[in-house]
Scaffold this active site. Structure first.
Site, PDB file in Angstrom:
ATOM      1  N   ALA A  47      18.266   1.443 -12.797  1.00  0.00           N
ATOM      2  CA  ALA A  47      17.911   1.712 -11.400  1.00  0.00           C
ATOM      3  C   ALA A  47      17.757   3.196 -11.162  1.00  0.00           C
ATOM      4  CB  ALA A  47      18.981   1.150 -10.465  1.00  0.00           C
ATOM      5  N   ASN A  48      17.153   3.543 -10.048  1.00  0.00           N
ATOM      6  CA  ASN A  48      17.114   4.926  -9.586  1.00  0.00           C
ATOM      7  C   ASN A  48      18.254   5.145  -8.605  1.00  0.00           C
ATOM      8  OD1 ASN A  48      14.812   5.537 -10.985  1.00  0.00           O
ATOM      9  ND2 ASN A  48      13.490   5.659  -9.203  1.00  0.00           N
TER      10      ASN A  48
END
Ligand code: CTP
Length: 213
Positions: free
Chosen positions: A20-21
């Site tokens: 994920a970011n």
């Protein structure tokens, strides 16, 4: 009618792990709320986040970039699209069906990655049914305005809200933002404001663009 993307996307590696970011979703959620307040019918396509659903907004919760794109396409037609999500650029090729176990060798597994669809670019370059105004964000750590101008032309969106997310700015997860609005006409440097104030100012600009403010 407006579509707003917000939050990170989670790309599953196995049933337990994901890529994920770093993104809280604060800016995207605030924009959805601000557009709704000005009377737009808003679909908020949101990756995993800890924020309350903004009032008066239809929320579509998704996890992956592929799901985010599908939800945006399902929400068309729209007059406005604002892509504020921090979409993971890559996903794992072939999610493992079971939790990946350490094999005792001390060598980590190699993850093969494939590129995710670009939602902003896809919406910007739709042949039929392109939203009348497509707005993207550019998270940069250097040469903020220059990189963002390049992003605007490369992706084909109308406006880019560029922000400096470099170390020390505390934009990621923080409550304030310092942005530059980049349009075909030029660059506006906005003063540092809360993310809610950035959202309100952007929503006002969008309403002006459509001649309803
Ligand atoms: N974006 C998107 N789908 C993707 C990647 C990005 O919709 N798969 C959108 C973001 O929501 C944002 C804009 O594209 O509006 C720019 O995102 P950013 O992360 O700054 O840029 P990238 O496209 O990832 O480019 P680079 O990695 O070169 O900075």
């Amino acid at each position: 009618r407006a579509i707003v993307t917000s939050g990170p996307t989670y790309e599953a590696i196995d049933p337990v792990r994901y890529l994920a970011n770093r993104s809280s979703g604060k800016q995207g959620h605030a924009i959805a709320a601000a557009l709704a307040q000005l009377g737009a019918e808003v679909v908020l396509v949101a990756g995993p986040n800890n924020l309350p659903d903004p009032g008066g907004v239809q929320v579509q919760a998704i996890e992956s970039a592929a799901q985010m794109l599908a939800a945006c396409e399902a929400a068309l037609p729209a007059d406005i699209a604002v892509c504020a999500a921090a979409v993971a650029d890559w996903r794992v090729a072939g999610e493992a069906g079971q939790k990946m176990k350490k094999d005792g060798s001390g060598r980590p597994p190699a993850l093969a990655l494939v590129e995710n669809p670009d939602i902003l670019k896809t919406l910007s370059q739709l042949n039929g049914g392109r939203p009348g105004l497509v707005v993207g964000f550019a998270a940069e750590t250097e040469k903020v305005v220059g990189y963002a101008q390049g992003k605007r032309t490369r992706k084909g969106c109308d406006w880019i809200v560029a922000n400096d997310v470099g170390a020390g700015t505390n934009v990621m997860g923080g409550d304030d933002n310092t942005v530059h609005l980049i349009t075909a006409q030029g660059v506006e440097d906005w003063p540092t404001m809360s993310k809610d104030a950035v959202a309100a100012a952007l929503a006002r600009r969008i309403a002006e663009h459509f001649g309803s403010a």
